[in-house]
Design a protein around this motif. Structure first.
Motif, PDB file in Angstrom:
ATOM      1  N   ARG A 254       2.451  -0.851  -4.154  1.00 19.79           N
ATOM      2  CA  ARG A 254       2.057  -1.432  -5.514  1.00 19.79           C
ATOM      3  C   ARG A 254       2.635  -2.981  -5.564  1.00 19.79           C
ATOM      4  O   ARG A 254       1.849  -3.832  -5.811  1.00 19.79           O
ATOM      5  N   ALA A 255       3.841  -2.900  -5.414  1.00 16.16           N
ATOM      6  CA  ALA A 255       4.455  -4.238  -5.766  1.00 16.16           C
ATOM      7  C   ALA A 255       4.038  -5.239  -4.338  1.00 16.16           C
ATOM      8  O   ALA A 255       3.686  -6.516  -4.736  1.00 16.16           O
ATOM      9  N   MET A 256       3.745  -4.746  -3.252  1.00 18.95           N
ATOM     10  CA  MET A 256       3.335  -5.714  -2.129  1.00 18.95           C
ATOM     11  C   MET A 256       2.014  -6.077  -2.468  1.00 18.95           C
ATOM     12  O   MET A 256       1.416  -7.241  -2.184  1.00 18.95           O
ATOM     13  N   ALA A 257       1.224  -5.053  -2.838  1.00 15.88           N
ATOM     14  CA  ALA A 257      -0.422  -5.538  -3.457  1.00 15.88           C
ATOM     15  C   ALA A 257      -0.400  -6.629  -4.486  1.00 15.88           C
ATOM     16  O   ALA A 257      -1.342  -7.420  -4.245  1.00 15.88           O
ATOM     17  N   VAL A 258       0.530  -6.516  -5.500  1.00 15.73           N
ATOM     18  CA  VAL A 258       0.431  -7.289  -6.526  1.00 15.73           C
ATOM     19  C   VAL A 258       0.804  -8.671  -6.020  1.00 15.73           C
ATOM     20  O   VAL A 258       0.305  -9.639  -6.297  1.00 15.73           O
ATOM     21  N   ALA A 259       1.711  -8.546  -5.094  1.00 15.43           N
ATOM     22  CA  ALA A 259       2.318 -10.054  -4.712  1.00 15.43           C
ATOM     23  C   ALA A 259       1.303 -10.670  -3.704  1.00 15.43           C
ATOM     24  O   ALA A 259       1.022 -11.899  -3.740  1.00 15.43           O
ATOM     25  N   GLN A 260       0.476  -9.820  -2.885  1.00 16.20           N
ATOM     26  CA  GLN A 260      -0.584 -10.653  -2.169  1.00 16.20           C
ATOM     27  C   GLN A 260      -1.616 -10.779  -2.902  1.00 16.20           C
ATOM     28  O   GLN A 260      -2.313 -12.070  -2.778  1.00 16.20           O
ATOM     29  N   GLU A 261      -1.851 -10.217  -4.250  1.00 14.38           N
ATOM     30  CA  GLU A 261      -3.067 -10.653  -4.966  1.00 14.38           C
ATOM     31  C   GLU A 261      -2.540 -11.984  -5.617  1.00 14.38           C
ATOM     32  O   GLU A 261      -3.349 -12.836  -5.704  1.00 14.38           O
ATOM     33  N   GLN A 262      -1.309 -11.894  -5.999  1.00 16.84           N
ATOM     34  CA  GLN A 262      -0.891 -13.147  -6.713  1.00 16.84           C
ATOM     35  C   GLN A 262      -1.013 -14.543  -5.594  1.00 16.84           C
ATOM     36  O   GLN A 262      -1.203 -15.580  -6.285  1.00 16.84           O
ATOM     37  N   GLU A 263      -0.589 -14.004  -4.316  1.00 21.00           N
ATOM     38  CA  GLU A 263      -0.495 -15.046  -3.473  1.00 21.00           C
ATOM     39  C   GLU A 263      -1.804 -15.682  -3.176  1.00 21.00           C
ATOM     40  O   GLU A 263      -2.251 -16.877  -3.004  1.00 21.00           O
ATOM     41  N   MET A 264      -3.103 -14.704  -3.193  1.00 27.94           N
ATOM     42  CA  MET A 264      -4.482 -14.942  -2.875  1.00 27.94           C
ATOM     43  C   MET A 264      -5.054 -15.854  -4.168  1.00 27.94           C
ATOM     44  O   MET A 264      -5.655 -16.854  -3.774  1.00 27.94           O
ATOM     45  N   LYS A 265      -4.388 -15.355  -5.239  1.00 27.54           N
ATOM     46  CA  LYS A 265      -4.921 -16.316  -6.581  1.00 27.54           C
ATOM     47  C   LYS A 265      -4.410 -17.840  -6.441  1.00 27.54           C
ATOM     48  O   LYS A 265      -4.889 -18.802  -6.776  1.00 27.54           O
TER      49      LYS A 265
END
Length: 328
Positions: A254-265
């Protein structure tokens, strides 16, 4: 000088002289020895005093030994006393061993006494065996059920191995080890409950009294109880540990997904910023092109018409609700 005082002084001096004489010359002890058939010289007793040996500690045990027919000498007893041994206890042990037909020499009994063991108690244990009760020993059968066993071990002192032999603690430890081995090799705890004598036979067959000062006569199981389900407890702990590992891995994903989402944003924001920056350069480029003659007025008007047509087409493509909200 007054005759009365002189007489009193003489009496006091005589009493002091007699006290000193009897302190160095134990006449009464010498008489008791002669009356008991023990031949010991008065000067031998005086020599004991000079060697700082209490004569009664030697003569009285010698009288008992002579009456019992042991054939001990005064030199044997005195040498053992000077070595720090307990002469009276050794003589009592020899008398008890003689009465019980146990072969025991003075040299061995003296060695046992000097080794710090109670030789009299050892002789008594040879005649009357002693029961040692082990603490509760917990073992787990193959089915994962805990079994608690308490045993009573009947032992007899082995006089030949009292010097250098292990004590009761070793016997208890070995019996506990045998109980754990027997229960652990059982397929089910029910087998142990149904046949507790299996433990006794197995433990006795291991020769646990080897190298000890005792001889094991019997091992009796006093109590057998069922304890915890260790297997189920271990499985529960393993399941709990697996659950925590799975939760940790899920939290990591989950933390990795959140980090990827933040990176995409962040990338989208960066791209929008670049687009806005590029669009801001368009009017400047157009004005520059107009000044340099690279772009005509008609070309500029055609581009404006094209933008207006595009905006109209976009407005036609929106939903009615979107148009209504846009008007509002």
């Amino acid at each position: 000088m007054d005759p009365t005082i002189f007489t009193l002084l003489i009496v006091v001096l005589i009493i002091i002289a007699l006290s000193v004489f009897f302190s160095f010359f134990p006449v009464m002890l010498w008489i008791s020895a002669l009356a008991s058939g023990v031949r010991v010289g008065i000067f031998t007793l005086v020599a004991m005093r000079l060697r700082r040996v209490t004569p009664s500690r030697i003569v009285n045990p010698l009288i008992k030994a002579t009456k019992a027919g042991l054939g001990l000498t005064i030199n044997q007893l005195e040498s053992h006393y000077l070595a720090g041994g307990n002469v009276d206890r050794v003589v009592n042990a020899l008398i008890a061993a003689q009465r019980a037909n146990i072969p025991l020499s003075f040299e061995r009994s003296a060695a046992i006494d000097l080794a710090g063991r109670d030789v009299l108690q050892a002789v008594q244990m040879s005649v009357n065996p002693r029961v040692i009760e082990t603490p509760v020993v917990a073992a787990v059968a193959k089915d994962g059920i805990e079994v608690k066993v308490k045993a009573r071990v009947t032992v007899r002192a082995n006089i030949e191995r009292l010097v250098g032999g292990a004590g009761e603690e070793t016997i208890i430890a070995r019996v506990g080890e045998g109980i754990v081995t027997t229960v652990g090799s059982s397929n089910s705890h029910k087998d142990v409950l149904e046949n507790p004598d299996l433990i006794s036979r197995t433990v006795l067959g291991k020769g646990l009294d080897a190298g000890t000062a005792f001889e094991i006569l019997s091992i009796d199981i006093a109590d057998v109880d069922v304890g915890k389900n260790i297997g189920a407890h271990l499985q529960t702990e393993q399941a709990e540990a697996d659950k925590r590992i799975a939760q940790a891995k899920a939290e990591e994903r989950r933390a990795m997904a959140v980090a990827q989402e933040q990176e995409m944003k962040a990338r989208v924001v960066e791209m929008k910023a670049k687009v806005v920056e590029s669009e801001s350069q368009v009017p400047l480029a157009m004005s520059e092109a107009l000044r340099e003659g690279k772009l005509g007025v008609m070309d500029y008007l055609n581009m404006q018409n094209l933008n207006a047509d595009t905006q109209m087409r976009n407005s036609f493509g929106k939903a009615p609700d979107d148009n209504k909200s846009g008007h509002e």
